[in-house]
Scaffold this motif. Structure first.
Motif, PDB file in Angstrom:
ATOM      1  N   GLU A  86      21.575  17.174  17.731  1.00  0.00           N
ATOM      2  CA  GLU A  86      22.566  17.718  16.707  1.00  0.00           C
ATOM      3  C   GLU A  86      23.139  17.100  15.636  1.00  0.00           C
ATOM      4  N   GLU A  87      22.820  17.169  14.555  1.00  0.00           N
ATOM      5  CA  GLU A  87      23.514  16.159  13.358  1.00  0.00           C
ATOM      6  C   GLU A  87      22.917  15.051  13.427  1.00  0.00           C
ATOM      7  N   THR A  88      21.780  14.616  13.855  1.00  0.00           N
ATOM      8  CA  THR A  88      21.311  13.348  14.039  1.00  0.00           C
ATOM      9  C   THR A  88      19.966  13.063  13.541  1.00  0.00           C
ATOM     10  N   MET A  89      19.822  12.070  13.201  1.00  0.00           N
ATOM     11  CA  MET A  89      18.425  11.560  12.756  1.00  0.00           C
ATOM     12  C   MET A  89      17.916  10.170  13.009  1.00  0.00           C
ATOM     13  N   ALA A  90      17.207  10.209  13.795  1.00  0.00           N
ATOM     14  CA  ALA A  90      16.816   8.737  14.192  1.00  0.00           C
ATOM     15  C   ALA A  90      15.182   8.810  14.017  1.00  0.00           C
ATOM     16  N   PHE A  91      14.504   7.479  13.650  1.00  0.00           N
ATOM     17  CA  PHE A  91      13.368   7.344  13.417  1.00  0.00           C
ATOM     18  C   PHE A  91      12.792   6.264  14.000  1.00  0.00           C
ATOM     19  N   ILE A 117       9.923  10.351  13.669  1.00  0.00           N
ATOM     20  CA  ILE A 117      11.401  10.789  13.618  1.00  0.00           C
ATOM     21  C   ILE A 117      11.715  11.532  15.025  1.00  0.00           C
ATOM     22  N   PHE A 118      13.031  11.554  15.133  1.00  0.00           N
ATOM     23  CA  PHE A 118      13.551  12.415  16.216  1.00  0.00           C
ATOM     24  C   PHE A 118      14.835  13.062  15.839  1.00  0.00           C
ATOM     25  N   PRO A 119      14.231  14.435  15.052  1.00  0.00           N
ATOM     26  CA  PRO A 119      15.386  15.316  14.668  1.00  0.00           C
ATOM     27  C   PRO A 119      15.917  16.241  15.533  1.00  0.00           C
ATOM     28  N   PRO A 120      16.962  17.049  14.960  1.00  0.00           N
ATOM     29  CA  PRO A 120      17.616  18.105  15.950  1.00  0.00           C
ATOM     30  C   PRO A 120      16.473  18.994  16.585  1.00  0.00           C
ATOM     31  N   ARG A 121      16.671  19.234  17.658  1.00  0.00           N
ATOM     32  CA  ARG A 121      15.668  20.401  18.546  1.00  0.00           C
ATOM     33  C   ARG A 121      16.279  20.880  19.549  1.00  0.00           C
ATOM     34  N   TRP A 122      15.607  21.658  20.196  1.00  0.00           N
ATOM     35  CA  TRP A 122      16.138  22.260  21.459  1.00  0.00           C
ATOM     36  C   TRP A 122      15.325  21.671  22.681  1.00  0.00           C
ATOM     37  N   LYS A 177       0.879  -1.169  -0.156  1.00  0.00           N
ATOM     38  CA  LYS A 177      -0.021   0.044  -0.036  1.00  0.00           C
ATOM     39  C   LYS A 177       0.784   1.139  -0.117  1.00  0.00           C
ATOM     40  N   HIS A 178       1.827   1.244   0.921  1.00  0.00           N
ATOM     41  CA  HIS A 178       2.687   2.086   1.017  1.00  0.00           C
ATOM     42  C   HIS A 178       3.996   1.759   1.208  1.00  0.00           C
ATOM     43  N   PHE A 179       5.076   2.470   0.874  1.00  0.00           N
ATOM     44  CA  PHE A 179       6.605   1.652   0.865  1.00  0.00           C
ATOM     45  C   PHE A 179       7.285   2.978   1.169  1.00  0.00           C
ATOM     46  N   ILE A 180       7.741   3.122   2.456  1.00  0.00           N
ATOM     47  CA  ILE A 180       8.817   4.199   3.025  1.00  0.00           C
ATOM     48  C   ILE A 180      10.239   3.519   2.596  1.00  0.00           C
ATOM     49  N   TYR A 181      10.969   4.337   2.007  1.00  0.00           N
ATOM     50  CA  TYR A 181      12.543   4.041   1.721  1.00  0.00           C
ATOM     51  C   TYR A 181      13.229   5.106   2.270  1.00  0.00           C
ATOM     52  N   LEU A 182      14.090   4.973   3.188  1.00  0.00           N
ATOM     53  CA  LEU A 182      14.749   5.998   4.066  1.00  0.00           C
ATOM     54  C   LEU A 182      16.084   5.786   3.437  1.00  0.00           C
ATOM     55  N   ALA A 183      16.944   6.962   3.359  1.00  0.00           N
ATOM     56  CA  ALA A 183      18.086   7.315   3.066  1.00  0.00           C
ATOM     57  C   ALA A 183      18.635   8.315   3.709  1.00  0.00           C
ATOM     58  N   VAL A 184      20.072   8.886   3.759  1.00  0.00           N
ATOM     59  CA  VAL A 184      20.510   9.753   4.681  1.00  0.00           C
ATOM     60  C   VAL A 184      19.866  11.203   4.548  1.00  0.00           C
ATOM     61  N   SER A 185      19.627  11.257   3.031  1.00  0.00           N
ATOM     62  CA  SER A 185      19.102  12.774   2.822  1.00  0.00           C
ATOM     63  C   SER A 185      17.591  13.203   3.019  1.00  0.00           C
ATOM     64  N   GLY A 186      16.795  11.867   3.447  1.00  0.00           N
ATOM     65  CA  GLY A 186      15.553  12.093   3.845  1.00  0.00           C
ATOM     66  C   GLY A 186      14.793  10.747   3.627  1.00  0.00           C
ATOM     67  N   PHE A 210       9.869  -0.177  16.166  1.00  0.00           N
ATOM     68  CA  PHE A 210      11.243  -0.448  15.581  1.00  0.00           C
ATOM     69  C   PHE A 210      11.801   0.749  15.154  1.00  0.00           C
ATOM     70  N   MET A 211      13.276   1.017  15.732  1.00  0.00           N
ATOM     71  CA  MET A 211      13.878   2.085  15.617  1.00  0.00           C
ATOM     72  C   MET A 211      15.379   1.940  14.671  1.00  0.00           C
ATOM     73  N   GLY A 212      15.541   3.188  13.927  1.00  0.00           N
ATOM     74  CA  GLY A 212      16.885   2.938  13.076  1.00  0.00           C
ATOM     75  C   GLY A 212      17.331   4.279  13.302  1.00  0.00           C
ATOM     76  N   LEU A 213      18.734   4.273  12.801  1.00  0.00           N
ATOM     77  CA  LEU A 213      19.492   5.567  13.046  1.00  0.00           C
ATOM     78  C   LEU A 213      20.043   5.853  11.693  1.00  0.00           C
ATOM     79  N   ILE A 214      19.660   6.936  11.089  1.00  0.00           N
ATOM     80  CA  ILE A 214      20.231   7.021   9.617  1.00  0.00           C
ATOM     81  C   ILE A 214      21.512   7.855   9.852  1.00  0.00           C
ATOM     82  N   GLU A 215      21.692   8.946  10.877  1.00  0.00           N
ATOM     83  CA  GLU A 215      23.197   9.292  11.212  1.00  0.00           C
ATOM     84  C   GLU A 215      23.030  10.034  12.458  1.00  0.00           C
ATOM     85  N   GLY A 216      24.164  10.247  13.081  1.00  0.00           N
ATOM     86  CA  GLY A 216      24.538  10.795  14.389  1.00  0.00           C
ATOM     87  C   GLY A 216      24.305  10.033  15.457  1.00  0.00           C
ATOM     88  N   HIS A 217      24.075  10.536  16.765  1.00  0.00           N
ATOM     89  CA  HIS A 217      24.034   9.631  17.902  1.00  0.00           C
ATOM     90  C   HIS A 217      22.672   9.886  18.521  1.00  0.00           C
TER      91      HIS A 217
END
Length: 423
Positions: free
Chosen positions: A373-378, A297-302, A149-158, A322-329
């Motif tokens: 900062e400089e992290t993108m987890a989902f 997603i868990f993007p950079p924030r204050w 139905k839907h297919f989400i495909y994740l890469a570093v840029s988005g 289910f969690m994954g980490l695209i970049e960062g810590h």
């Protein structure tokens, strides 16, 4: 990709063929430029108008022109959730290995591996989580997710989003890996905003849809179309490129979204808000408030909350996470949870920050600080109880069997003689 919006009615024609969209009707007796009219439906014909998904495509040749499909090996792609015994433990995977291009050429389809899931595509009710690891582009090959139905495909840029019946090809530039969420039975939509108001989370204008641009290319050696049907892969041959749409209109089309455009909502007083405030898209079930799948997603924030343990609290949940980490810590597990890895916390399995994170944040001086900062987890969150595949538990050899040890140093701070401080 430059048309913006989400779920809108779009129309586009290749600028090389002005007037290729028929006027006044969808399927005239003869289409402009001698094109074929083809409708792609993503919902029942009689769905209410807001839920009706369909597009008209005007192609050089129709999709029906191909040789018969034949079954092909599907490798580690599966819907068999009974390969191994169920395991309720917290699970974490180290970064999945990307094959070296010097050893073997592996494209997107060959590099698909199913980690976990539930339900099945025959009944169009369920989900699956996959990993892809590849090192070469899909030359003269395209994939058609008939049962997605839907297919989400994740890469570093988005992230990109592909729909049921859409043919796509993945080009890569070097060794690549990423995550996929496959939803069998529901369409993704933007979550309701409620008291958040009109402008939070993912804004419709940031979703990008394709402008028509046809490829009129003969492939004498054969173009392979790979079709996923009832959990198996099938392939057929044709002698032309399937990317031959000269014009199209409708509301059912692939789209992409840059996760960095997400407008973050957060606490500005005290306490830690539920992760639902980070929902990009939701695939609703028939039960109000319960999702087949949420994409979070868990993007950079204050972080500014006062008198608060700021990282995620310890919890047990009636959803699978289910969690994954695209970049960062990732803030709650800075050491063991690595980019290209993953974790699964099943329904009612307890989880939360590791011991180091807990101790550090209990004594931290609470000043405004940048988080992630400089992290993108989902997170792919689902009401389904997901089973892990044999590949995920054994074959991939990336399961971190020491994961539970990150909580072992937690010690009791209980003091029966505690008194509140006088102010």
């Amino acid at each position: 990709w430059y048309m913006r919006g989400f779920g809108n009615e779009f129309s586009s024609e290749d600028p090389r063929c002005p007037g290729s969209l028929p006027e006044g009707q969808n399927s005239p007796q003869v289409c402009p430029y001698g094109l074929y009219a083809e409708q792609l439906s993503g919902s029942a014909f009689t769905c209410p108008r807001p839920a009706n998904k369909r597009s008209w495509l005007y192609r050089i040749l129709p999709s029906v022109k191909h040789k018969p499909f034949t079954l092909v090996p599907c490798g580690d792609l599966t819907e068999n959730w009974d390969e191994v015994e169920p395991d309720p433990n917290q699970m974490r995977w180290l970064p999945f290995t990307v094959p070296k291009s010097t050893d073997k050429k592996v494209d997107f389809v060959a590099g698909l591996h199913t980690i976990c899931g539930a339900g099945n595509s025959k009944s169009r009710n369920g989900i699956a989580v996959h990993m892809y690891t590849c090192n070469t582009s899909m030359a003269d090959r395209s994939k058609c997710p008939n049962t997605y139905k839907h297919f989400i495909y994740l890469a570093v840029s988005g992230s990109s989003f592909c729909l049921q019946g859409m043919r796509f090809s993945v080009d890569v530039f070097g060794e690549t890996r990423g995550y996929i969420l496959e939803v069998y039975g529901a369409h993704f939509e933007l979550p309701d905003l409620g008291p958040i108001g009109a402008n939070g989370l993912a804004n419709p204008r940031d979703f990008l849809y394709p402008v028509a641009w046809y490829e009129d290319r003969k492939v004498p050696t054969g173009y392979t179309v790979i079709n996923k049907y009832q959990g198996k892969l099938f392939a057929c041959q044709q002698d032309f490129s399937p990317f031959n749409v000269v014009a199209w209109h409708g509301n059912y089309a692939p789209y992409k979204y840059n996760l960095k455009n997400f407008m973050v909502i957060n606490c500005v007083a005290f306490d830690h808000a539920d992760p639902s405030i980070f929902t990009v898209l939701t695939a609703k079930s028939t039960k109000p408030g319960v999702a087949v799948a949420d994409f979070v997603i868990f993007p950079p924030r204050w972080g500014v909350a006062d008198h608060t343990f700021r990282p995620p609290y310890y919890h047990r949940n009636c959803m699978s996470e289910f969690m994954g980490l695209i970049e960062g810590h990732y803030e709650a597990k800075e050491e063991g949870f690595l980019p290209g890895g993953a974790s699964l916390h099943s329904i009612m399995t307890p989880h939360g920050p590791d011991a180091d994170c807990f101790e550090k944040n209990c004594t931290a001086e609470l000043q405004p600080e940048r988080v992630a900062e400089e992290t993108m987890a989902f997170m792919f969150e689902s009401s389904f109880s997901m089973a892990v595949t044999k590949w995920g538990l054994q074959t991939c050899q990336k399961l971190d069997k020491t994961y539970h040890q990150c909580w072992e140093p937690l010690r009791s701070h209980f003091n029966p003689n505690w008194k509140p401080s006088k102010k």
